[in-house]
Design a protein around this motif. Structure first.
Motif, PDB file in Angstrom:
ATOM      1  N   ALA A 473     -17.414 -13.271  78.037  1.00 31.90           N
ATOM      2  CA  ALA A 473     -16.071 -13.668  79.565  1.00 31.90           C
ATOM      3  C   ALA A 473     -16.147 -14.803  79.776  1.00 31.90           C
ATOM      4  N   LEU A 474     -15.930 -15.604  77.869  1.00 34.27           N
ATOM      5  CA  LEU A 474     -16.057 -17.291  77.629  1.00 34.27           C
ATOM      6  C   LEU A 474     -17.173 -18.010  78.774  1.00 34.27           C
ATOM      7  N   ASP A 475     -17.823 -17.516  78.861  1.00 32.07           N
ATOM      8  CA  ASP A 475     -19.031 -18.645  79.381  1.00 32.07           C
ATOM      9  C   ASP A 475     -19.879 -19.080  77.749  1.00 32.07           C
ATOM     10  N   VAL A 476     -19.846 -20.533  77.939  1.00 35.02           N
ATOM     11  CA  VAL A 476     -20.363 -20.555  76.413  1.00 35.02           C
ATOM     12  C   VAL A 476     -21.466 -20.652  76.307  1.00 35.02           C
ATOM     13  N   ALA A 477     -22.730 -21.246  77.820  1.00 32.95           N
ATOM     14  CA  ALA A 477     -24.036 -20.501  78.190  1.00 32.95           C
ATOM     15  C   ALA A 477     -24.396 -19.247  77.925  1.00 32.95           C
ATOM     16  N   GLU A 478     -23.784 -18.183  78.210  1.00 34.75           N
ATOM     17  CA  GLU A 478     -23.767 -17.118  78.501  1.00 34.75           C
ATOM     18  C   GLU A 478     -23.959 -16.964  76.260  1.00 34.75           C
ATOM     19  N   CYS A 479     -22.947 -17.557  75.940  1.00 33.47           N
ATOM     20  CA  CYS A 479     -22.487 -16.477  74.377  1.00 33.47           C
ATOM     21  C   CYS A 479     -23.815 -17.399  73.906  1.00 33.47           C
ATOM     22  N   ALA A 480     -24.299 -18.516  74.310  1.00 33.30           N
ATOM     23  CA  ALA A 480     -25.810 -19.844  73.381  1.00 33.30           C
ATOM     24  C   ALA A 480     -27.025 -18.977  72.991  1.00 33.30           C
ATOM     25  N   SER A 481     -26.926 -18.477  74.762  1.00 26.84           N
ATOM     26  CA  SER A 481     -28.201 -16.968  75.101  1.00 26.84           C
ATOM     27  C   SER A 481     -28.749 -16.440  73.948  1.00 26.84           C
ATOM     28  N   THR A 489     -23.608 -26.495  69.931  1.00 30.59           N
ATOM     29  CA  THR A 489     -23.243 -25.676  68.565  1.00 30.59           C
ATOM     30  C   THR A 489     -22.125 -24.636  69.138  1.00 30.59           C
ATOM     31  N   VAL A 490     -22.527 -23.838  69.952  1.00 33.89           N
ATOM     32  CA  VAL A 490     -20.957 -22.894  70.712  1.00 33.89           C
ATOM     33  C   VAL A 490     -20.111 -23.623  70.597  1.00 33.89           C
ATOM     34  N   TYR A 491     -19.950 -24.674  71.552  1.00 33.65           N
ATOM     35  CA  TYR A 491     -18.621 -25.733  72.012  1.00 33.65           C
ATOM     36  C   TYR A 491     -18.022 -26.260  70.695  1.00 33.65           C
ATOM     37  N   ILE A 494     -16.632 -23.507  69.316  1.00 32.83           N
ATOM     38  CA  ILE A 494     -14.704 -22.968  70.018  1.00 32.83           C
ATOM     39  C   ILE A 494     -14.134 -23.627  69.541  1.00 32.83           C
ATOM     40  N   SER A 495     -14.582 -25.453  69.755  1.00 33.25           N
ATOM     41  CA  SER A 495     -13.547 -25.828  69.545  1.00 33.25           C
ATOM     42  C   SER A 495     -12.107 -26.384  68.215  1.00 33.25           C
ATOM     43  N   LYS A 496     -13.576 -26.437  67.225  1.00 35.18           N
ATOM     44  CA  LYS A 496     -12.767 -25.985  65.634  1.00 35.18           C
ATOM     45  C   LYS A 496     -12.174 -24.429  65.701  1.00 35.18           C
ATOM     46  N   ALA A 497     -11.966 -24.020  65.881  1.00 33.56           N
ATOM     47  CA  ALA A 497     -11.360 -22.653  65.953  1.00 33.56           C
ATOM     48  C   ALA A 497     -10.176 -22.504  66.779  1.00 33.56           C
TER      49      ALA A 497
END
Length: 532
Positions: A473-481, A489-491, A494-497
């Protein structure tokens, strides 16, 4: 198959319609055809025929009977009172011919119709009876599993039609019935003395017969199989040591409805094709549903619902999948018949389908969900499979049932991939159904966002990150976990995409476009993602 006997025909007749006052000699008892004889007919050939002697009754039938006995039939039906036919009875006894005494007010056409249903060419009867026995043995076996008992299905003349798997804990009556293919006479008389048959003929509910250790009888529960007011047979359950469970009467009611339906279809000469495609016919549209409702005597004007039951991909690909499908359909049909006697069960596109017509109102969803829960629970317990069920929306009448097919199929697909639900209604997955339909419509289109499509195909690492990001659900912390990565790294990914595609994932429209592309990508990379 054995030829038809007069007892077979007699078992189909309404009570009081006729009585067999003289049995045919064993050597001449087989019936292969029927014959209508008028009092004026000259010496007709009665060999192997069930003869209806019309136009005369009582003592006045004697001249015609004497002519008929030049080529004696196995049995002859005559109207009249017994005291009027004493001389005829003596005459027929000497010839080895049976005498069926028909009530003077009875309808010959009805007797002829019943006789026709029984007397068919041997090849036809053999084919249909084989199908009937397969169905009845399946019902017996499934009932035995659900009730932890031994099951016997008999016709109205106490001839054994089917039984469940035999083990060591059956009593003498059950053993003798299976070996002889009918109940021994001494046990039939004992059960009559206990009042079992009197009670069975009086009610349509299960009847309990207490154990009689002194006679070698264990406790039993039985139910009569009816077609209208006509008795078709009986189902007997014998307990196996643990006693009967609290739901034995519920299951037995369902089994009786299923067995009665099979016996009625056999008597009505319905073909296997009609039996197999009833579900497909009803779901094909209003016209076919109306025709099926008329032929099956199903209430078409009342609310109805469709339940679909699926099994996992692994179970569907197993060596015994066909067997499991059949066992699941039998189990579902017994539960469905207990819930609503007019329920129709069959296969639909590889899944088990249950159509429940004649509901009391459109607010029947809780009861339907309970039905589906019971089927799924008992299938897991007794069949060793893990099915899941979709309870489709209730429609106002049976002619509208086809309109729910697509949404019920979509719901079943959602339940099949749900980790925590085995039975669901549309309320449980409404948003998911709409979302999957949107993805499906998108997948069928040829136009794509060129930049995002290229990125997903060329950079697998970035594609996985985007999939996890939207899944979280677009939650960077949850995605990283979930991915076991640092948030930075996730940030960065996502920015690159976002830069590479020109899409702003924080904007609802851009996010929706990205999500549709990512779902399509995920659908073609399931094994890589480890999804089921």
């Amino acid at each position: 198959m054995a030829a038809v006997t007069v007892e077979d025909i007699l078992s189909d007749l309404p009570l009081g319609f006729a009585s067999l006052i003289l049995r045919p000699a064993p050597a001449s008892s087989a019936i292969e055809r029927f014959l209508i004889v008028d009092a004026d007919d000259e010496a007709p050939d009665g060999g192997a025929a069930f003869v209806l002697l019309i136009g005369v009754r009582g003592r006045s039938a004697l001249p015609a009977l004497r002519r008929l006995l030049k080529n004696p039939p196995p049995v002859v039906a005559v109207k009249g009172m017994r005291e009027e036919l004493a001389e005829a009875e003596e005459l027929l006894r000497d010839a080895g011919t049976g005498l069926l005494l028909v009530d003077p007010g009875a309808d010959w056409d009805r007797l002829l119709s019943i006789a026709k249903d029984r007397i068919q060419p041997r090849s036809y009867q053999s084919e249909v009876l084989t199908l009937l026995e397969e169905d009845l043995f399946a019902i017996a076996q499934t009932t035995a599993r659900l009730t932890s008992s031994h099951v016997l299905i008999e016709d109205a003349a106490n001839k054994v039609l089917a039984y469940s798997t035999v083990s060591n804990d059956i009593d003498e009556l059950r053993k003798a019935s299976i070996l002889a293919r009918r109940g021994p006479r001494k046990y039939e008389l004992l059960l009559k003395d206990l009042g079992a048959y009197r009670e069975l003929h009086r009610t349509r509910l299960p009847v309990r017969v207490p154990a009689r250790p002194q006679d070698g009888l264990r406790e039993r529960v039985a139910i009569t199989l009816f077609a209208g007011d006509r008795i078709m047979g009986y189902i007997w359950l014998q307990e196996t040591g643990g006693g009967f469970g609290t739901d034995v009467e519920y299951v037995l009611n369902g089994s009786a409805a299923r067995a009665s339906a099979e016996l009625i279809r056999y008597r009505n000469q319905q073909s296997v094709h009609m039996r197999e495609d009833r579900i497909a016919r009803i779901l094909s549209g209003p016209a076919e549903a109306a025709a099926s409702a008329h032929s099956e005597k199903i209430p078409a004007e009342r609310p109805a619902a469709l339940i679909l039951i699926g099994i996992s991909d692994a179970e569907a690909q197993a060596d015994d999948a066909a067997l499991k499908h059949g066992e699941l359909a039998n189990l579902a049909s017994i539960h469905a018949a207990a819930f609503k006697a007019s329920a129709v069960v069959g296969q639909f596109k590889g899944d088990t389908a249950v159509i429940v017509p004649g509901l009391q109102s459109t607010a029947a969803e809780p009861g339907l969900r309970s039905l589906a829960d019971a089927i799924v629970r008992d299938a897991a317990k007794h069949l060793g499979i893990s099915p899941f069920a979709a309870v489709g929306p209730v429609v106002p009448d049976l002619l509208s049932i086809h309109s729910t097919t697509r949404i019920t199929e979509a719901l079943l697909s959602c339940v099949g991939t749900s980790p925590d639900k085995a039975v669901a209604t549309v309320d449980d997955f409404e948003a998911e159904i709409l979302f999957r339909e949107a993805v499906q419509n998108f997948t069928s289109s040829t136009f794509r966002h060129r930049g995002l499509s290229a990125l997903l195909q060329q950079d697998g690492e970035l594609a996985e990150t985007l999939h996890a990001y939207f899944d979280a659900a677009l939650d960077v912390a949850e995605c990283a976990s979930r991915m076991k990565l640092h948030k930075n790294t996730v940030y960065y990914r996502i920015s690159k995409a976002s830069r590479g595609t020109g899409l702003d994932f924080g904007d609802p429209r851009d996010a929706m476009v990205a999500l549709l592309h990512i779902q399509e990508w995920a659908g073609t990379n399931k094994e890589h993602l480890g999804t089921k």
